[in-house]
Design an enzyme around this catalytic site. Structure first.
Site, short mmCIF file in Angstrom:
data_model
loop_
_atom_site.label_atom_id
_atom_site.label_comp_id
_atom_site.label_asym_id
_atom_site.label_seq_id
_atom_site.Cartn_x
_atom_site.Cartn_y
_atom_site.Cartn_z
N ARG A 1 11.52 -2.18 17.90
CA ARG A 1 10.44 -1.64 17.08
C ARG A 1 10.14 -2.67 16.01
O ARG A 1 11.05 -3.10 15.28
CB ARG A 1 10.82 -0.32 16.42
N HIS B 1 2.37 2.02 21.19
CA HIS B 1 3.54 2.90 21.03
C HIS B 1 3.72 3.69 22.34
O HIS B 1 3.54 4.92 22.37
CB HIS B 1 3.31 3.83 19.83
N GLN C 1 6.01 6.95 22.86
CA GLN C 1 5.43 8.13 22.22
C GLN C 1 4.48 8.85 23.18
O GLN C 1 4.49 10.08 23.30
CB GLN C 1 4.67 7.71 20.96
N ASP D 1 -2.82 11.03 13.58
CA ASP D 1 -1.70 10.19 13.14
C ASP D 1 -1.98 9.79 11.70
O ASP D 1 -3.11 9.96 11.20
CB ASP D 1 -1.59 8.96 14.07
N CYS E 1 2.21 12.49 16.30
CA CYS E 1 3.43 11.78 16.68
C CYS E 1 4.53 11.94 15.64
O CYS E 1 5.70 11.79 15.94
CB CYS E 1 3.11 10.30 16.89
N ARG F 1 10.38 13.27 22.97
CA ARG F 1 10.66 11.83 22.85
C ARG F 1 12.00 11.52 23.52
O ARG F 1 12.16 10.51 24.19
CB ARG F 1 10.75 11.40 21.37
N1 CP Z 1 6.83 9.21 16.31
C1 CP Z 1 7.72 8.25 15.99
O1 CP Z 1 7.74 7.17 16.55
O2 CP Z 1 8.56 8.62 15.00
P1 CP Z 1 9.57 7.64 14.24
O3 CP Z 1 8.74 6.67 13.47
O4 CP Z 1 10.38 8.55 13.37
O5 CP Z 1 10.41 6.94 15.27
N1 NVA Z 2 0.83 4.69 13.46
C1 NVA Z 2 2.12 5.01 12.90
C2 NVA Z 2 2.98 5.64 13.94
C3 NVA Z 2 4.35 6.07 13.47
C4 NVA Z 2 5.16 6.67 14.56
C5 NVA Z 2 2.75 3.76 12.35
O1 NVA Z 2 2.67 2.72 13.01
O2 NVA Z 2 3.30 3.80 11.26
#
Ligand code: CP
Ligand code: NVA
Length: 312
Positions: free
Chosen positions: A108, A135, A138, A231, A272, A300
């Protein structure tokens, strides 16, 4: 039908066919049923998983770590403060070292290029747990949640409202168009997704028999939607854009008034998470009976377990 996905990475859902995504969802439903029935396995016994995090996470980290660990595997969490990742040692070199020690890698972080390099140089499956662009894990959970609710994707419309060019919107666009779900993005014009991605997804959608709509008009975007999805307005790493985003996105909050514009009674609300209640979604909607955000979060774990079972 069973597919052999062994050794495959998941960097974006673009790399997976409709049938392969179908297969991953079938495995996801199966592992969820197993878990609910209390049936335990040790399918990752003797395996190791590197979890690389440049950005914070609750769901993604916990899903990977628990899904892998409860099957007897050994997950190792490594943050940007722990290892050399582009600082002092190149990502290519880090990838080659990790590939010698781990059976798979989750990343990530910021640049999508980083996860691509990890996949290219490590020689083991690499999973994109979120980059600035995409992502994908997700979206598998989102597809699973939609399927649990409506039984099928046929004739279903998902409407994303908000920052229409962020990682979640991009990946939903890919996932829904591949699976033949009608999909709309409602966003201010400045936050529309990239044209190339929209064109590519229009091709997927026409092959799968569904429609894509990109609009700045909420009436149009959410009309007939079975699921309304939003989101955060400010994704991780974009904190300096706060004022500009609030100004642009205020009219796009998902609240009861917007939910009514679907014209349907059983429309569900999806997010999400993490959510900023009172910004992209009103408290009433996220805490109301249409909300499926906790199922989505749980899914998830099942979908991530399915990806790892299929590829390791
Ligand atoms: N939805 C999601 O990716 O959550 P986190 O950022 O907590 O991993
Ligand atoms: N768009 C958000 C998603 C978090 C799961 C981010 O990138 O912060």
């Amino acid at each position: 039908m069973a597919f052999n996905l062994k050794g495959r990475s998941l960097l974006t859902l673009k790399d997976f066919s409709k049938e392969e995504i179908r297969f991953l969802l079938d495995v996801s439903h199966q592992v969820k049923r197993e878990r609910k029935a209390g049936s335990y396995h040790l399918r990752f016994k003797g395996k190791t998983l590197a979890l690389l995090f440049e950005k914070r996470s609750t769901r993604t980290r916990c899903a990977f770590e628990t899904a892998f660990g409860e099957e007897g595997g050994y997950p190792v969490f490594l943050s940007g403060d722990d290892i050399q990742l582009g600082a002092k040692e190149t990502i290519e070199d880090t990838a080659r070292v990790l590939g010698r020690m781990f059976d798979a890698i989750q990343f990530r972080g910021f640049k999508h290029k980083s996860v691509e390099k990890l996949a290219e140089y490590s020689g083991v499956p690499v999973y994109n747990g979120l980059t600035d662009m995409y992502h994908p894990t997700q979206i598998l959970a989102d597809l699973m949640t939609v399927e649990e609710e409506f039984g099928s994707f046929k004739g279903i419309k998902v409407a994303f409202v908000g920052d229409g060019r962020n990682n979640v919107a991009n990946s939903l666009l890919i996932g829904c168009s591949k699976m033949g779900i009608d999909f709309s993005i409602t966003a201010p014009k400045d936050l529309f997704p990239q044209k190339e991605l929209v064109n590519l997804c229009r091709e997927y959608a026409s092959g799968a028999g569904s429609d894509i709509e990109i609009t700045d008009d909420t009436d149009r975007g959410v009309k007939g939607a079975h699921a309304v999805y939003t989101d955060v307005w400010i994704s991780m790493g974009e904190e300096e854009k706060q004022k500009e985003r609030y100004d642009l996105l205020k009219p796009y909050q998902v609240n009861n008034e917007l939910m009514e514009k679907t014209g349907r009674r059983n429309t569900i609300f999806m997010h999400c998470l993490p959510a900023v209640k009172g910004n992209e979604v009103s408290f009433d909607v996220i805490e109301g009976k249409a909300s499926r955000v906790w199922d989505e979060a749980e899914n998830r774990k099942h979908t991530i377990k399915a990806i790892m079972l299929s590829t390791i």
